[in-house]
Design a protein around this motif. Structure first.
Motif, PDB file in Angstrom:
ATOM      1  N   LYS A 127     -52.499 -19.143  24.494  1.00 53.44           N
ATOM      2  CA  LYS A 127     -51.646 -18.043  24.932  1.00 53.44           C
ATOM      3  C   LYS A 127     -52.166 -17.323  26.163  1.00 53.44           C
ATOM      4  CE  LYS A 127     -49.441 -13.827  23.180  1.00 53.44           C
ATOM      5  NZ  LYS A 127     -49.260 -12.939  22.001  1.00 53.44           N
ATOM      6  N   SER A 185     -45.442 -19.236  25.892  1.00 59.58           N
ATOM      7  CA  SER A 185     -45.569 -17.912  26.499  1.00 59.58           C
ATOM      8  C   SER A 185     -46.803 -17.761  27.381  1.00 59.58           C
ATOM      9  CB  SER A 185     -45.591 -16.838  25.399  1.00 59.58           C
ATOM     10  OG  SER A 185     -46.707 -17.022  24.540  1.00 59.58           O
ATOM     11  N   SER A 186     -47.661 -18.774  27.431  1.00 58.75           N
ATOM     12  CA  SER A 186     -48.823 -18.692  28.324  1.00 58.75           C
ATOM     13  C   SER A 186     -48.392 -18.520  29.780  1.00 58.75           C
ATOM     14  CB  SER A 186     -49.700 -19.942  28.182  1.00 58.75           C
ATOM     15  OG  SER A 186     -48.992 -21.104  28.563  1.00 58.75           O
TER      16      SER A 186
END
Length: 302
Positions: A154, A179-180
């Protein structure tokens, strides 16, 4: 006595040094400080390529002013954590392509705060761990192509949100664009070709609003609503060739008013809703070959 050095002085008075090892001791990285002691007061580029130096030990480049370091194809599998500590505030460009580095060998990156360009392509990296690039706040170009990356944690890209413009992740094993990528707010170019991507989370384009070039060909994408959301109005080129897309929905591209190039060829498109291409007022090139369409509707106003 074990090193032949060729020196090139460029027009802009930048010294380029290429080192060709002779009778090197296998497994031992050369003592660069001994060979280059005469140049310790100068800034220069250093190239050591195509040798067999699998370990770069701590302080290998101490007291040298190397702005660009090219260690291409040296079979390196270990770089000790302080190997580049002497170059912390100097080096801007590091090429480590075609070596044998994995994710556990990347801790040396924390000592490269001045780095602007980093090439880690064609290594053995499978995972991008949290905060691995945290201190690289000036990095603009990052190449991670042709590894075996299947997981990106992440906070892997933490530290790059104000600097990174170019990211190459093609030819890996990524399945989810997660979502990184929210931490790459200034990203302009993203290459994710030749992965195994099935899902792109909406956060990708909610935060990468400056993207102009997005390459996603040869993946396994069937739905791409998240790529065409309202926050992504700056795209100029979108490549979705060779995926598994079946339907182009109404107003799918309505927000992409700057898009000039769209490749949807070699998919499984069998349905194109009326106004499916609505909004593409700047489009110049569209590829739809090798799909299953029998008719196409265009909005005459666009």
């Amino acid at each position: 006595k074990n090193m032949r050095i060729s020196i090139t002085v460029l027009i802009l008075k930048k010294i380029t040094i290429r080192c060709d090892a002779i009778n090197e001791t296998r497994g031992n990285f050369p003592d660069i400080n001994i060979f280059l002691n005469a140049y310790k007061y100068y800034s220069f580029y250093l190239f050591i390529r195509n040798k067999n130096y699998p370990i770069v030990k701590d302080f290998a480049f101490e007291n040298l002013k190397i702005e660009k370091l090219d260690l291409y194809n040296n079979r390196i599998y270990l770089i000790e954590i302080n190997a580049f500590s002497g170059l912390r505030n100097i080096i801007e460009d590091l090429n480590l392509r075609e070596n044998k580095l994995n994710q556990s060998s990347l801790q040396f990156l924390h000592n490269l705060s001045n780095l602007k360009m980093l090439d880690l392509g064609s290594n053995h990296i499978k995972l991008l761990p949290n905060f691995i690039f945290l201190n690289l706040k000036k990095l603009t170009h990052l190449k991670l192509d042709s590894n075996s990356i299947s997981s990106i944690e992440k906070n892997a890209f933490a530290g790059l949100n104000l600097s990174l413009r170019y990211l190459d992740l093609k030819d890996n094993s990524i399945e989810i664009v997660n979502s990184s990528f929210r931490l790459l707010g200034k990203l302009d170019f993203l290459n994710l070709n030749l992965n195994r991507i099935k899902l792109i989370e909406k956060e990708l384009l909610n935060y990468t609003i400056f993207l102009t070039n997005l390459y996603l060909n040869e993946n396994e994408i069937s739905l791409f609503d998240s790529i065409t959301n309202k926050n992504h109005t700056n795209l100029l080129k979108l490549d979705l060739k060779s995926n598994k897309i079946e339907i182009i929905k109404k107003n799918m591209f309505i927000q992409m008013k700057k898009l000039e190039y769209l490749d949807l060829s070699f998919n499984q498109i069998n349905r194109l809703e009326i106004n499916g291409f609505n909004g593409l007022i700047s489009l110049r090139i569209l590829f739809l070959i090798k799909n299953f369409l029998t008719q196409i509707f265009f909005n005459s106003e666009n």
